[in-house]
Design a protein around this motif. Structure first.
Motif, mmCIF file in Angstrom:
data_model
loop_
_atom_site.group_PDB
_atom_site.id
_atom_site.type_symbol
_atom_site.label_atom_id
_atom_site.label_comp_id
_atom_site.label_asym_id
_atom_site.label_seq_id
_atom_site.Cartn_x
_atom_site.Cartn_y
_atom_site.Cartn_z
ATOM 1 N N ALA A 21 -9.945 -2.756 -1.373
ATOM 2 C CA ALA A 21 -9.661 -1.440 -1.949
ATOM 3 C C ALA A 21 -10.793 -1.041 -2.875
ATOM 4 O O ALA A 21 -11.547 -1.891 -3.366
ATOM 5 N N ARG A 22 -10.901 0.260 -3.091
ATOM 6 C CA ARG A 22 -11.889 0.774 -4.042
ATOM 7 C C ARG A 22 -11.304 1.984 -4.753
ATOM 8 O O ARG A 22 -10.367 2.619 -4.260
ATOM 9 N N PRO A 23 -11.827 2.331 -5.941
ATOM 10 C CA PRO A 23 -11.359 3.531 -6.626
ATOM 11 C C PRO A 23 -11.472 4.750 -5.714
ATOM 12 O O PRO A 23 -12.435 4.895 -4.972
ATOM 13 N N TRP A 24 -10.453 5.620 -5.792
ATOM 14 C CA TRP A 24 -10.348 6.734 -4.853
ATOM 15 C C TRP A 24 -10.702 8.053 -5.509
ATOM 16 O O TRP A 24 -10.406 8.286 -6.679
ATOM 17 N N THR A 25 -11.355 8.919 -4.748
ATOM 18 C CA THR A 25 -11.582 10.288 -5.156
ATOM 19 C C THR A 25 -11.321 11.181 -3.966
ATOM 20 O O THR A 25 -11.465 10.756 -2.809
ATOM 21 N N VAL A 28 3.401 -9.472 -6.863
ATOM 22 C CA VAL A 28 3.192 -8.267 -6.062
ATOM 23 C C VAL A 28 1.980 -7.526 -6.596
ATOM 24 O O VAL A 28 1.804 -7.392 -7.809
ATOM 25 N N ILE A 29 1.147 -7.023 -5.688
ATOM 26 C CA ILE A 29 0.044 -6.129 -6.048
ATOM 27 C C ILE A 29 0.204 -4.852 -5.242
ATOM 28 O O ILE A 29 0.348 -4.889 -4.024
ATOM 29 N N VAL A 30 0.215 -3.713 -5.950
ATOM 30 C CA VAL A 30 0.381 -2.399 -5.332
ATOM 31 C C VAL A 30 -0.931 -1.636 -5.428
ATOM 32 O O VAL A 30 -1.580 -1.640 -6.483
ATOM 33 N N PHE A 31 -1.310 -0.968 -4.339
ATOM 34 C CA PHE A 31 -2.437 -0.034 -4.351
ATOM 35 C C PHE A 31 -1.915 1.344 -3.932
ATOM 36 O O PHE A 31 -1.264 1.488 -2.896
ATOM 37 N N GLU A 32 -2.217 2.338 -4.749
ATOM 38 C CA GLU A 32 -1.830 3.721 -4.477
ATOM 39 C C GLU A 32 -3.034 4.615 -4.759
ATOM 40 O O GLU A 32 -3.631 4.524 -5.838
ATOM 41 N N ARG A 33 -3.393 5.457 -3.801
ATOM 42 C CA ARG A 33 -4.625 6.231 -3.973
ATOM 43 C C ARG A 33 -4.513 7.308 -5.051
ATOM 44 O O ARG A 33 -5.500 7.631 -5.720
ATOM 45 N N TRP A 34 -3.307 7.887 -5.233
ATOM 46 C CA TRP A 34 -3.178 8.908 -6.262
ATOM 47 C C TRP A 34 -3.140 8.262 -7.645
ATOM 48 O O TRP A 34 -2.547 7.212 -7.823
ATOM 49 N N PRO A 35 -3.751 8.904 -8.647
ATOM 50 C CA PRO A 35 -3.860 8.260 -9.969
ATOM 51 C C PRO A 35 -2.563 8.202 -10.755
ATOM 52 O O PRO A 35 -2.485 7.497 -11.764
ATOM 53 N N ASN A 58 -1.832 -0.655 -9.154
ATOM 54 C CA ASN A 58 -3.168 -0.061 -9.214
ATOM 55 C C ASN A 58 -3.098 1.350 -8.635
ATOM 56 O O ASN A 58 -3.039 1.526 -7.414
ATOM 57 N N GLN A 59 -3.071 2.349 -9.500
ATOM 58 C CA GLN A 59 -3.068 3.738 -9.053
ATOM 59 C C GLN A 59 -4.481 4.294 -9.129
ATOM 60 O O GLN A 59 -5.258 3.944 -10.010
ATOM 61 N N VAL A 108 0.865 -1.174 0.000
ATOM 62 C CA VAL A 108 0.000 0.000 0.000
ATOM 63 C C VAL A 108 0.901 1.223 0.000
ATOM 64 O O VAL A 108 1.652 1.447 0.953
ATOM 65 N N GLY A 109 0.844 2.000 -1.083
ATOM 66 C CA GLY A 109 1.702 3.170 -1.225
ATOM 67 C C GLY A 109 2.739 2.960 -2.310
ATOM 68 O O GLY A 109 3.396 1.916 -2.369
ATOM 69 N N TYR A 110 2.886 3.962 -3.176
ATOM 70 C CA TYR A 110 3.789 3.839 -4.326
ATOM 71 C C TYR A 110 4.666 5.078 -4.449
ATOM 72 O O TYR A 110 4.901 5.596 -5.523
ATOM 73 N N GLY A 111 5.127 5.558 -3.288
ATOM 74 C CA GLY A 111 6.165 6.582 -3.278
ATOM 75 C C GLY A 111 7.523 5.924 -3.344
ATOM 76 O O GLY A 111 7.638 4.746 -3.731
ATOM 77 N N PRO A 112 8.593 6.614 -2.957
ATOM 78 C CA PRO A 112 9.938 6.032 -3.071
ATOM 79 C C PRO A 112 10.080 4.682 -2.371
ATOM 80 O O PRO A 112 10.714 3.767 -2.908
ATOM 81 N N THR A 113 9.501 4.532 -1.175
ATOM 82 C CA THR A 113 9.623 3.262 -0.453
ATOM 83 C C THR A 113 8.904 2.141 -1.185
ATOM 84 O O THR A 113 9.463 1.060 -1.413
ATOM 85 N N GLY A 114 7.653 2.370 -1.560
ATOM 86 C CA GLY A 114 6.880 1.349 -2.257
ATOM 87 C C GLY A 114 7.465 1.008 -3.608
ATOM 88 O O GLY A 114 7.443 -0.159 -4.032
ATOM 89 N N LEU A 115 7.991 2.004 -4.310
ATOM 90 C CA LEU A 115 8.622 1.749 -5.603
ATOM 91 C C LEU A 115 9.816 0.817 -5.462
ATOM 92 O O LEU A 115 9.961 -0.153 -6.219
ATOM 93 N N VAL A 116 10.704 1.112 -4.497
ATOM 94 C CA VAL A 116 11.889 0.274 -4.291
ATOM 95 C C VAL A 116 11.472 -1.147 -3.931
ATOM 96 O O VAL A 116 12.005 -2.131 -4.476
ATOM 97 N N LEU A 117 10.526 -1.278 -3.022
ATOM 98 C CA LEU A 117 10.090 -2.602 -2.578
ATOM 99 C C LEU A 117 9.453 -3.383 -3.721
ATOM 100 O O LEU A 117 9.758 -4.570 -3.922
ATOM 101 N N ALA A 118 8.576 -2.737 -4.492
ATOM 102 C CA ALA A 118 7.911 -3.423 -5.607
ATOM 103 C C ALA A 118 8.916 -3.879 -6.655
ATOM 104 O O ALA A 118 8.833 -4.998 -7.182
#
Length: 526
Positions: free
Chosen positions: A144-148, A30-37, A125-126, A10-20
Motif C-alpha cells: 500500500a501507499r499513501p493515496w491521492t 488486524v490491519i485495515v487500509f482505506e484509501r479515503w482519509p 490506516n486511512q 481493504v476497505g473501511y465502509g460498513p462491511t470493513g468496520l463490522v469485520l474489523a
C-alpha cells in the motif's frame, strides 16, 4: 512464517468496520487500509433492519448509532395515479429492534469506529491505497501507499510504499474493488443499470407529514422517491431517463427547482447536504474466496437500493466471516470451515439482489403502455408475487431442523442485577437457550466443546445455574409458537438447530462436526 497481522482488510465502509470490530473483539491482530482519509461523513445507507441493528450492537454502541433513528412501518410503490402497486409491511420487531429502521449512516460508522479504535491490536490506516496483492500458500503479501485523487500524484508516493503480510486478506473495497480485480475474479450481471439523482437534505423546520413515509412513485414519465433519513434529514430521488445528461441534474439550480415544483420546498425548509447521480447495478462476484483472499460487501455483491438491503448484506458478510475466521485463527476449527462463508452468504445476498432487481423493474417502467399493463397486472392479481426474504440454507445449519437458518429472537432478560438485551446481559457468540435445565442432559465432552467454543447457555427454568428472567416472554413465546424446547444460536444470530430437549446432545455433536472442530472430545484425549 511470521505475519504482521492475522487479517488484513481493504476497505473501511460498513462491511470493513463490522469485520474489523468483530475480529478485534475476538483478540486478533488486524490491519485495515482505506484509501479515503476519513469516514465518509454522509448518508449513502439510510435503512437497516433489526438483524443489522443487532450486528451493530455486537460491534459498537448501538444506542449511540441509532440515536437519530426512527422505525419505518411501510414501503409503498405507487403508480402515476397514486394507486398502491406493492406495499412492503415493515412493522413489528426483529432481533430486539424495530423490524425496519431509518437511520443516519455517519452515526453508525462513528459508533463502530470508536469501538475499533479501542482495540490496541487493530491498526487503521486511512488515506492509504492498496497497489499490490500477492497471495501464497501460507498467507498474503499486501503493498500500500499513501493515496491521492490525482492519478499522477499516486506515483509521487512510490517511495513511501509499505508491504505487510497477513494470514488472510478480505477485500471489502467496494463495487470497483482493487482486490477483486487483482485476483482476476469476474462478476455476473443480473441486469440493473438504472440512473437516479440522489438529493439528501437536512430539515430546517418540520416538513409535511407525507414526507415521513417511504414512498416510491412509479410514474412512467419519471419515477421519484422520498423517505426520511432518521429524525433530522430527508432523502429525495429522481429517475434519469435514457439519453439525458446526468451532469445537468447535479447542478444546484436543478435540485432547488425540482424540490419547489414537486414538494413545495425551498432553502428555508431544507439544506442540501449531497446531490449526486448514481447508477444502480446488480452484480455478483463469481468467487468469494480464492485461497486466503475473501471478498465481502459491494466487492462481492452490488445490489440496487429498491429493498434497502445492500449495506445490510455487507454487514452480514462481515459478522459471518468474522466468527468463522476467529475459530480458524484460534486453531479450534479447520480452514475448510471458511468455505462455508460463500456457501451461506452468496445465495442469501443473490436472492436479495434478485428481489431488488424485480422491484427496480416496477419502479423503472418508462413506457406508458408497459406501465399500464403493469398496473393492470397488480390490480387483477396476476403480477408475480415477490419471493420471501431468504434464510441461510447451506453451510453451518442443521438440515433436519425446520428453523435452521432463520433468525433467533433477542429479548429483554435479567440475570442477577443485570437487565437488558440478551446479548448485553448473557453475551454473544454461540448460545444454547432452553426451557429447562440442560446441565444433566449434556455429557462432559459436550460441555467441554461448548466451553472451548466459548458459547453461552441460558435457561428459562427458575433456579437453574444459568437461569434468566425472560422479562417480556420473548423466548417462552418463541419456543411455544414453534413447538421446541431448545435452540442453538450462532454468533450471527441465525439458528443452527432447534427442537426437543432430548435431541440437544446429538445437535451439539453435529455442530462440532459441522464446524470442522480440531479439538478431540475429552474422552479421546484422556
Amino acid at each position: 512464517m511470521n505475519f504482521d497481522c492475522d487479517v488484513a482488510i481493504v476497505g473501511y465502509g460498513p462491511t470493513g468496520l463490522v469485520l474489523a470490530s468483530a475480529l478485534g473483539k475476538a483478540g486478533h491482530r488486524v490491519i485495515v487500509f482505506e484509501r479515503w482519509p476519513g469516514l465518509y461523513g454522509l448518508s449513502r445507507l439510510t435503512h437497516i433492519d433489526g438483524e443489522t441493528a443487532r450486528i451493530i450492537q455486537s460491534v459498537g454502541d448501538v444506542d449511540r448509532a441509532l440515536a437519530d433513528s426512527r422505525p419505518i412501518p411501510h414501503y409503498r410503490y405507487l403508480n402515476a395515479a397514486g394507486d398502491v402497486l406493492v406495499e412492503l409491511d415493515m412493522r413489528g420487531e426483529s432481533c430486539g429492534f424495530p423490524a425496519h429502521i431509518s437511520m443516519y449512516q455517519p452515526d453508525i460508522e462513528d459508533a463502530i469506529d470508536r469501538r475499533v479504535r479501542s482495540y490496541p491490536h487493530v491498526e487503521v490506516n486511512q488515506g492509504w491505497s492498496v497497489v499490490g496483492v500477492h497471495p501464497h500458500h501460507e498467507g498474503v503479501e499486501l503493498t500500500a501507499r499513501p493515496w491521492t485523487q490525482s492519478r499522477t500524484g499516486q506515483w509521487s508516493h512510490a517511495d513511501e510504499e509499505r508491504t505487510i503480510t497477513a494470514r488472510y486478506l478480505v477485500g471489502a473495497d467496494g463495487a470497483n474493488s482493487f482486490v477483486r480485480a487483482a485476483m482476476g475474479i469476474e462478476r455476473s450481471d443480473l441486469g440493473s443499470h438504472d440512473r437516479w439523482l440522489n438529493v439528501d437534505t437536512e430539515r430546517l423546520r418540520p416538513l409535511p407529514e407525507r414526507l415521513q413515509r417511504l414512498v416510491q412513485f412509479c410514474d412512467p414519465a419519471r419515477g421519484r422517491m422520498h423517505m426520511p433519513i432518521g429524525k433530522s434529514r430527508q432523502r429525495f430521488e429522481l429517475a434519469i431517463l435514457p439519453g439525458e445528461d446526468p451532469a445537468e441534474f447535479e447542478e444546484p439550480e436543478f435540485a432547488w427547482r425540482w424540490l419547489a415544483e414537486s414538494y413545495g420546498l425551498g432553502p428555508d425548509d431544507v439544506r442540501i447536504l449531497r446531490q449526486v447521480v448514481y447508477t444502480f447495478q446488480a452484480r455478483i462476484a463469481e468467487r468469494w474466496r480464492q485461497g486466503r483472499v475473501f471478498l465481502a460487501g459491494d466487492a462481492a455483491h452490488t445490489t440496487p437500493p429498491y429493498l434497502g438491503q445492500g449495506a445490510c448484506s455487507g454487514m452480514r458478510d462481515g459478522i459471518t466471516l468474522a466468527w468463522k475466521l476467529d475459530l480458524v485463527l484460534s486453531g479450534r476449527a479447520g480452514d475448510c470451515l471458511l468455505d462455508t462463508y460463500e456457501a451461506e452468504r452468496r445465495p442469501h445476498a443473490t436472492a436479495i439482489t434478485e428481489i431488488s432487481v424485480a422491484l427496480g423493474k416496477v419502479a423503472n417502467t418508462h413506457d406508458p403502455a408497459a406501465a399500464a399493463a403493469r398496473d393492470e397486472a397488480f390490480r387483477n392479481g396476476t403480477a408475480p408475487p415477490l419471493p420471501p426474504f431468504p434464510t441461510i440454507t447451506a453451510g453451518v445449519v442443521h438440515h433436519d431442523s425446520p428453523l435452521a437458518g432463520t433468525l433467533v429472537p433477542q429479548g429483554v432478560v435479567g440475570r442477577g442485577a443485570a437487565r437488558g438485551r440478551f446479548d448485553d446481559v448473557v453475551g454473544g457468540g454461540f448460545s444454547v437457550i432452553s426451557r429447562t435445565d440442560v446441565s444433566t442432559v449434556l455429557d462432559d465432552a459436550q460441555w467441554l466443546f461448548l466451553a472451548e467454543l466459548r458459547g453461552t447457555t441460558a435457561t428459562l427454568e427458575p433456579g437453574a445455574p444459568d437461569s434468566i428472567d425472560d422479562v417480556e416472554g420473548t423466548y417462552a413465546r418463541f419456543m411455544r409458537d414453534n413447538g421446541i424446547d431448545a435452540v442453538i444460536g450462532r454468533p450471527d444470530f441465525h439458528c443452527y438447530w432447534a427442537g426437543p430437549i432430548s435431541e440437544l446432545p446429538a445437535a451439539v455433536d453435529d455442530l462440532r462436526r459441522d464446524l470442522h472442530w480440531t479439538h478431540a472430545p475429552a474422552e479421546a484425549t484422556a
